[in-house]
Design a protein around this motif. Sequence first.
Motif, PDB file in Angstrom:
ATOM      1  N   MET A   1      -6.272  -6.692   2.339  1.00  0.00           N
ATOM      2  CA  MET A   1      -6.333  -7.951   1.580  1.00  0.00           C
ATOM      3  C   MET A   1      -6.401  -7.640   0.092  1.00  0.00           C
ATOM      4  SD  MET A   1      -8.906 -10.374   3.801  1.00  0.00           S
ATOM      5  CE  MET A   1      -8.497 -11.786   2.774  1.00  0.00           C
ATOM      6  N   PRO A   2      -5.380  -8.032  -0.679  1.00  0.00           N
ATOM      7  CA  PRO A   2      -5.394  -7.764  -2.121  1.00  0.00           C
ATOM      8  C   PRO A   2      -6.624  -8.375  -2.796  1.00  0.00           C
ATOM      9  CG  PRO A   2      -3.240  -8.539  -1.403  1.00  0.00           C
ATOM     10  CD  PRO A   2      -4.173  -8.725  -0.249  1.00  0.00           C
ATOM     11  N   LEU A   3      -7.222  -7.624  -3.704  1.00  0.00           N
ATOM     12  CA  LEU A   3      -8.348  -8.080  -4.531  1.00  0.00           C
ATOM     13  C   LEU A   3      -9.610  -8.359  -3.722  1.00  0.00           C
ATOM     14  CD1 LEU A   3      -6.445 -10.530  -6.906  1.00  0.00           C
ATOM     15  CD2 LEU A   3      -6.828  -8.089  -7.190  1.00  0.00           C
ATOM     16  N   LEU A   4      -9.720  -7.787  -2.519  1.00  0.00           N
ATOM     17  CA  LEU A   4     -10.923  -7.973  -1.722  1.00  0.00           C
ATOM     18  C   LEU A   4     -12.096  -7.255  -2.380  1.00  0.00           C
ATOM     19  CD1 LEU A   4     -12.328  -8.901   0.901  1.00  0.00           C
ATOM     20  CD2 LEU A   4     -11.609  -6.729   1.927  1.00  0.00           C
ATOM     21  N   ASP A   5     -13.170  -7.992  -2.676  1.00  0.00           N
ATOM     22  CA  ASP A   5     -14.351  -7.413  -3.317  1.00  0.00           C
ATOM     23  C   ASP A   5     -15.481  -7.236  -2.308  1.00  0.00           C
ATOM     24  OD1 ASP A   5     -13.257  -7.273  -5.898  1.00  0.00           O
ATOM     25  OD2 ASP A   5     -13.697  -9.395  -6.253  1.00  0.00           O
ATOM     26  N   GLY A   6     -16.393  -6.338  -2.639  1.00  0.00           N
ATOM     27  CA  GLY A   6     -17.559  -6.160  -1.794  1.00  0.00           C
ATOM     28  C   GLY A   6     -17.249  -5.371  -0.533  1.00  0.00           C
ATOM     29  N   THR A   7     -18.207  -5.326   0.375  1.00  0.00           N
ATOM     30  CA  THR A   7     -18.060  -4.599   1.632  1.00  0.00           C
ATOM     31  C   THR A   7     -17.312  -5.467   2.644  1.00  0.00           C
ATOM     32  OG1 THR A   7     -20.152  -3.450   1.239  1.00  0.00           O
ATOM     33  CG2 THR A   7     -19.293  -3.430   3.489  1.00  0.00           C
ATOM     34  N   ASN A  15     -10.941  -2.450   1.393  1.00  0.00           N
ATOM     35  CA  ASN A  15     -10.865  -2.722  -0.046  1.00  0.00           C
ATOM     36  C   ASN A  15     -10.609  -1.432  -0.810  1.00  0.00           C
ATOM     37  OD1 ASN A  15     -13.326  -1.498   0.296  1.00  0.00           O
ATOM     38  ND2 ASN A  15     -14.508  -3.020  -0.842  1.00  0.00           N
ATOM     39  N   GLU A  16      -9.892  -0.504  -0.164  1.00  0.00           N
ATOM     40  CA  GLU A  16      -9.529   0.742  -0.835  1.00  0.00           C
ATOM     41  C   GLU A  16      -8.691   0.431  -2.070  1.00  0.00           C
ATOM     42  OE1 GLU A  16      -8.268   4.069   1.833  1.00  0.00           O
ATOM     43  OE2 GLU A  16      -8.335   2.468   3.328  1.00  0.00           O
ATOM     44  N   ARG A  17      -8.869   1.249  -3.084  1.00  0.00           N
ATOM     45  CA  ARG A  17      -8.148   1.036  -4.342  1.00  0.00           C
ATOM     46  C   ARG A  17      -7.190   2.192  -4.606  1.00  0.00           C
ATOM     47  NH1 ARG A  17      -9.563  -4.175  -6.428  1.00  0.00           N
ATOM     48  NH2 ARG A  17     -11.524  -4.669  -5.378  1.00  0.00           N
ATOM     49  N   GLY A  18      -6.117   1.907  -5.314  1.00  0.00           N
ATOM     50  CA  GLY A  18      -5.166   2.953  -5.670  1.00  0.00           C
ATOM     51  C   GLY A  18      -4.116   2.429  -6.613  1.00  0.00           C
ATOM     52  N   ASP A  19      -3.160   3.287  -6.958  1.00  0.00           N
ATOM     53  CA  ASP A  19      -2.093   2.877  -7.867  1.00  0.00           C
ATOM     54  C   ASP A  19      -1.025   2.102  -7.092  1.00  0.00           C
ATOM     55  OD1 ASP A  19      -0.780   4.810  -6.397  1.00  0.00           O
ATOM     56  OD2 ASP A  19      -0.739   6.293  -8.026  1.00  0.00           O
ATOM     57  N   LYS A  20       0.067   1.787  -7.757  1.00  0.00           N
ATOM     58  CA  LYS A  20       1.108   0.966  -7.135  1.00  0.00           C
ATOM     59  C   LYS A  20       1.729   1.672  -5.930  1.00  0.00           C
ATOM     60  CE  LYS A  20       3.593  -1.748  -9.611  1.00  0.00           C
ATOM     61  NZ  LYS A  20       4.569  -2.341 -10.568  1.00  0.00           N
ATOM     62  N   GLU A  21       1.919   2.980  -6.038  1.00  0.00           N
ATOM     63  CA  GLU A  21       2.494   3.721  -4.917  1.00  0.00           C
ATOM     64  C   GLU A  21       1.574   3.654  -3.697  1.00  0.00           C
ATOM     65  OE1 GLU A  21       4.080   8.253  -3.852  1.00  0.00           O
ATOM     66  OE2 GLU A  21       3.549   7.709  -5.921  1.00  0.00           O
ATOM     67  N   PHE A  22       0.272   3.791  -3.936  1.00  0.00           N
ATOM     68  CA  PHE A  22      -0.723   3.673  -2.866  1.00  0.00           C
ATOM     69  C   PHE A  22      -0.653   2.286  -2.225  1.00  0.00           C
ATOM     70  CE2 PHE A  22      -4.893   1.941  -1.776  1.00  0.00           C
ATOM     71  CZ  PHE A  22      -5.376   2.866  -0.853  1.00  0.00           C
ATOM     72  N   TYR A  23      -0.541   1.272  -3.083  1.00  0.00           N
ATOM     73  CA  TYR A  23      -0.486  -0.117  -2.621  1.00  0.00           C
ATOM     74  C   TYR A  23       0.747  -0.350  -1.754  1.00  0.00           C
ATOM     75  CZ  TYR A  23       0.089  -5.230  -3.142  1.00  0.00           C
ATOM     76  OH  TYR A  23       0.280  -6.567  -2.925  1.00  0.00           O
ATOM     77  N   TYR A  24       1.905   0.157  -2.191  1.00  0.00           N
ATOM     78  CA  TYR A  24       3.136  -0.031  -1.438  1.00  0.00           C
ATOM     79  C   TYR A  24       3.083   0.687  -0.089  1.00  0.00           C
ATOM     80  CZ  TYR A  24       5.453  -2.144  -5.497  1.00  0.00           C
ATOM     81  OH  TYR A  24       5.805  -2.969  -6.530  1.00  0.00           O
ATOM     82  N   GLU A  25       2.501   1.877  -0.062  1.00  0.00           N
ATOM     83  CA  GLU A  25       2.383   2.610   1.202  1.00  0.00           C
ATOM     84  C   GLU A  25       1.492   1.848   2.184  1.00  0.00           C
ATOM     85  OE1 GLU A  25       3.959   5.297   2.367  1.00  0.00           O
ATOM     86  OE2 GLU A  25       5.173   5.145   0.529  1.00  0.00           O
ATOM     87  N   LYS A  26       0.434   1.233   1.701  1.00  0.00           N
ATOM     88  CA  LYS A  26      -0.434   0.427   2.561  1.00  0.00           C
ATOM     89  C   LYS A  26       0.339  -0.772   3.127  1.00  0.00           C
ATOM     90  CE  LYS A  26      -4.484   2.395   2.639  1.00  0.00           C
ATOM     91  NZ  LYS A  26      -5.129   2.786   3.922  1.00  0.00           N
TER      92      LYS A  26
END
Length: 246
Positions: A1-7, A15-26
């Motif tokens: 879920m994009p922009l998911l905050d908290g646990t 709510n893992e974070r990463g760059d655009k390449e990370f986001y596209y792979e997810k």
Amino acid sequence: MPLLDGTPNRPYLTNERGDKEFYYEKLKSCCVGFSPKQTYGGWSVATTDGMMNGVPYIMFNDTYYEELYSGADFFAKNDDAVALLNRYLGDTKYRNQKARETLSHCKKNLIYSSNILELSNFIDSLVLELPKTVGSHLNEDADVLDDLFRLIRNAGRRKTPVGYTKEELFNTRGWGRGMKWTQYRQRLLSHGAIYDVGEETPMYVFSPNDNHKDDLEYEIWLELIKRQDKRDKKIMSKLRNTRIQH
């Protein structure tokens, strides 16, 4: 879920974070995307991100998603959305078919260069519909300037000379308040026999002096305006500074 905050409160949320390449792979690992009702364009952007990475989406039934991809599956109620999600998660063949259709749509209709060209053509069409104003080269509006000049000159040649107010000049052209006047004003005042009278109602008046050669001076003035180089600007400035003062 994009922009998911908290646990995350579900084991399948992250709510893992990463760059655009990370986001596209997810996104590529997802079976289906869900596009909710929106009050701004953010979810259309998120939906586009998923679609171009092969994710088929179910979308809330509204025009902003219809314009993005009319071939998607749409829902209007929560029950409809749940039914569609169950189908995508349980029917691999159908899900893969919709994924292929989604990618095909992106390749044909959501290419940056094609959309920019379409947007550019649309902007051009809007510009052509606007009232013509002074361009970067003065001769682009030589006809308009010529009309304004002759109106002021002819009014000044009457038995009882009169001038024109800015409002009256605007009315002759059918211009509204949004029309830029400064550049027209500067060009008119660069003529040796036109000046503005700052009375209660300012007016533009034609009043040549004894040495004024109307036809010759007008042709020179118009030619200087058409050339519009630095040297001409200096000459126009001298003409303006030597116009009759009252």
